[in-house]
Design a protein around this motif. Sequence first.
Motif, PDB file in Angstrom:
ATOM      1  N   VAL A  78       2.243   2.341   0.138  1.00 60.52           N
ATOM      2  CA  VAL A  78       1.294   2.989   1.034  1.00 60.52           C
ATOM      3  C   VAL A  78       0.728   1.932   1.973  1.00 60.52           C
ATOM      4  O   VAL A  78       0.023   1.026   1.536  1.00 60.52           O
ATOM      5  CB  VAL A  78       0.173   3.677   0.217  1.00 60.52           C
ATOM      6  N   GLU A  79       1.057   2.053   3.240  1.00 57.25           N
ATOM      7  CA  GLU A  79       0.642   1.033   4.214  1.00 57.25           C
ATOM      8  C   GLU A  79      -0.773   1.291   4.715  1.00 57.25           C
ATOM      9  O   GLU A  79      -0.974   1.863   5.780  1.00 57.25           O
ATOM     10  CB  GLU A  79       1.641   0.975   5.382  1.00 57.25           C
ATOM     11  N   ILE A  80      -1.746   0.869   3.917  1.00 54.69           N
ATOM     12  CA  ILE A  80      -3.128   1.047   4.347  1.00 54.69           C
ATOM     13  C   ILE A  80      -3.515  -0.075   5.302  1.00 54.69           C
ATOM     14  O   ILE A  80      -2.795  -1.062   5.442  1.00 54.69           O
ATOM     15  CB  ILE A  80      -4.094   1.075   3.141  1.00 54.69           C
ATOM     16  N   SER A  81      -4.656   0.076   5.968  1.00 53.33           N
ATOM     17  CA  SER A  81      -5.080  -0.901   6.972  1.00 53.33           C
ATOM     18  C   SER A  81      -5.369  -2.255   6.318  1.00 53.33           C
ATOM     19  O   SER A  81      -5.717  -2.329   5.137  1.00 53.33           O
ATOM     20  CB  SER A  81      -6.328  -0.399   7.696  1.00 53.33           C
ATOM     21  N   GLU A  82      -5.226  -3.302   7.111  1.00 57.52           N
ATOM     22  CA  GLU A  82      -5.467  -4.664   6.609  1.00 57.52           C
ATOM     23  C   GLU A  82      -6.905  -4.818   6.099  1.00 57.52           C
ATOM     24  O   GLU A  82      -7.153  -5.497   5.113  1.00 57.52           O
ATOM     25  CB  GLU A  82      -5.179  -5.698   7.706  1.00 57.52           C
ATOM     26  N   ASN A  83      -7.849  -4.174   6.788  1.00 62.85           N
ATOM     27  CA  ASN A  83      -9.249  -4.280   6.363  1.00 62.85           C
ATOM     28  C   ASN A  83      -9.466  -3.661   4.989  1.00 62.85           C
ATOM     29  O   ASN A  83     -10.252  -4.171   4.189  1.00 62.85           O
ATOM     30  CB  ASN A  83     -10.167  -3.586   7.374  1.00 62.85           C
ATOM     31  N   THR A  84      -8.769  -2.548   4.724  1.00 64.82           N
ATOM     32  CA  THR A  84      -8.899  -1.913   3.408  1.00 64.82           C
ATOM     33  C   THR A  84      -8.311  -2.815   2.335  1.00 64.82           C
ATOM     34  O   THR A  84      -8.890  -2.989   1.260  1.00 64.82           O
ATOM     35  CB  THR A  84      -8.199  -0.536   3.391  1.00 64.82           C
ATOM     36  N   LYS A  85      -7.138  -3.417   2.650  1.00 62.40           N
ATOM     37  CA  LYS A  85      -6.531  -4.357   1.697  1.00 62.40           C
ATOM     38  C   LYS A  85      -7.492  -5.500   1.406  1.00 62.40           C
ATOM     39  O   LYS A  85      -7.676  -5.897   0.251  1.00 62.40           O
ATOM     40  CB  LYS A  85      -5.225  -4.929   2.271  1.00 62.40           C
ATOM     41  N   ALA A  86      -8.124  -6.035   2.471  1.00 62.93           N
ATOM     42  CA  ALA A  86      -9.047  -7.152   2.292  1.00 62.93           C
ATOM     43  C   ALA A  86     -10.244  -6.708   1.446  1.00 62.93           C
ATOM     44  O   ALA A  86     -10.694  -7.433   0.555  1.00 62.93           O
ATOM     45  CB  ALA A  86      -9.511  -7.665   3.650  1.00 62.93           C
ATOM     46  N   HIS A  87     -10.733  -5.477   1.712  1.00 64.04           N
ATOM     47  CA  HIS A  87     -11.894  -4.981   0.975  1.00 64.04           C
ATOM     48  C   HIS A  87     -11.589  -4.870  -0.515  1.00 64.04           C
ATOM     49  O   HIS A  87     -12.349  -5.358  -1.349  1.00 64.04           O
ATOM     50  CB  HIS A  87     -12.338  -3.629   1.522  1.00 64.04           C
ATOM     51  N   PHE A 141     -13.756   4.386   6.198  1.00 64.78           N
ATOM     52  CA  PHE A 141     -13.570   4.715   7.624  1.00 64.78           C
ATOM     53  C   PHE A 141     -12.649   3.710   8.316  1.00 64.78           C
ATOM     54  O   PHE A 141     -12.901   3.291   9.436  1.00 64.78           O
ATOM     55  CB  PHE A 141     -14.917   4.762   8.365  1.00 64.78           C
ATOM     56  N   GLU A 142     -11.566   3.331   7.620  1.00 69.95           N
ATOM     57  CA  GLU A 142     -10.678   2.317   8.170  1.00 69.95           C
ATOM     58  C   GLU A 142      -9.432   2.897   8.825  1.00 69.95           C
ATOM     59  O   GLU A 142      -8.632   2.168   9.393  1.00 69.95           O
ATOM     60  CB  GLU A 142     -10.255   1.336   7.062  1.00 69.95           C
ATOM     61  N   SER A 143      -9.232   4.206   8.679  1.00 74.74           N
ATOM     62  CA  SER A 143      -8.028   4.789   9.264  1.00 74.74           C
ATOM     63  C   SER A 143      -8.248   6.269   9.501  1.00 74.74           C
ATOM     64  O   SER A 143      -9.042   6.930   8.815  1.00 74.74           O
ATOM     65  CB  SER A 143      -6.840   4.573   8.331  1.00 74.74           C
ATOM     66  N   PHE A 144      -7.507   6.800  10.479  1.00 76.02           N
ATOM     67  CA  PHE A 144      -7.607   8.219  10.798  1.00 76.02           C
ATOM     68  C   PHE A 144      -6.732   9.055   9.869  1.00 76.02           C
ATOM     69  O   PHE A 144      -6.879  10.282   9.790  1.00 76.02           O
ATOM     70  CB  PHE A 144      -7.189   8.419  12.263  1.00 76.02           C
ATOM     71  N   HIS A 145      -5.835   8.373   9.125  1.00 75.53           N
ATOM     72  CA  HIS A 145      -4.796   9.040   8.335  1.00 75.53           C
ATOM     73  C   HIS A 145      -5.265  10.289   7.568  1.00 75.53           C
ATOM     74  O   HIS A 145      -4.790  11.395   7.815  1.00 75.53           O
ATOM     75  CB  HIS A 145      -4.195   8.019   7.358  1.00 75.53           C
ATOM     76  N   MET A 146      -6.222  10.104   6.640  1.00 75.68           N
ATOM     77  CA  MET A 146      -6.649  11.227   5.799  1.00 75.68           C
ATOM     78  C   MET A 146      -7.384  12.294   6.612  1.00 75.68           C
ATOM     79  O   MET A 146      -7.262  13.486   6.340  1.00 75.68           O
ATOM     80  CB  MET A 146      -7.562  10.735   4.671  1.00 75.68           C
TER      81      MET A 146
END
Lengths: 164, 137
Positions: free
Chosen positions: A65-74, B34-39
Amino acid sequence: MMFIGSAFGVSNNLENICCMLGAEKVSDHFKFDLKERLPNMLFIAGTLIGGAIAVFLLSDGSLTVEISENTKAHISSLGIPYSEGLLPLTLFNWNALGSISGLLLMVGGGFMVGFGARYAGGCTSGHSISGISNLQASSIISTIFFFIGGLIATHFIYPLIFQP
Amino acid sequence: MNGLKYIFAGVVFGIVMVKSEAVSWFRIQEMFLFESFHMYGIIGSAVAVAGVSVWLIKRFKWKDASGMIMKPIERPLMLPANIIGGLIFGLGWALTGACPGPMFVNLGAGYSVMIPIIASATLGAFAYGILKKKLPH
């Protein structure tokens, strides 16, 4: 499911399981005709098959699942390693049930999902999708509070459990 | 045979939920951060499709398989229940990273660890059934 003549909602299946296990003996809340709820139960059986088809037939068995870099960092700042798969297996596995964090997430979280959904009268499927699409006040309010609960857990409870 | 369409609807739902990654703990975290529009895109399109369907059903008084005029189920407004129950559900949603549908989809996808989570959710539903009369609605 509304197309095929029944009220769509997933969380009432949790009550159906209670009913099958004989919960009607302790509370009238579980006295209902399971036959009327058959569509939702068949639907849930289908989702199991669908999940298996998606992972084992329509992909090579592993998903990233390619989540955003900021989410990975969090999440890594909380000590939760980003991994392939749909969920972090370091948090969600059978052995983790023996740890406080695992109990809180799986048993505590699971309990709250079941309790909260039935108390609020529906979950994301029944309220947030079916209910809002029909512009029902109860569904709009419930969904707002689903979200507030989720924000509290993500921004306050996770950092509390996994102190960075 | 009549039940096949419900199973089929579930199969489609399961596949869509995995392929759209809406059953992923990672995506739920990302949504609440709130890091992506995906969901938001997925939930938004689901509501839009359902909204048009509801409108069509009401506008043209569509009938179901047994010939009854279809009507979306009305969920009555119960402020304390919607608010308190909603908050509790939301907390659990983010903690487990799954709402009830995705719990079952993930189980089908091979995550056996969903079994204790579904069992806990069932226990939660059971606890509500027991405590219902004592709770504000």
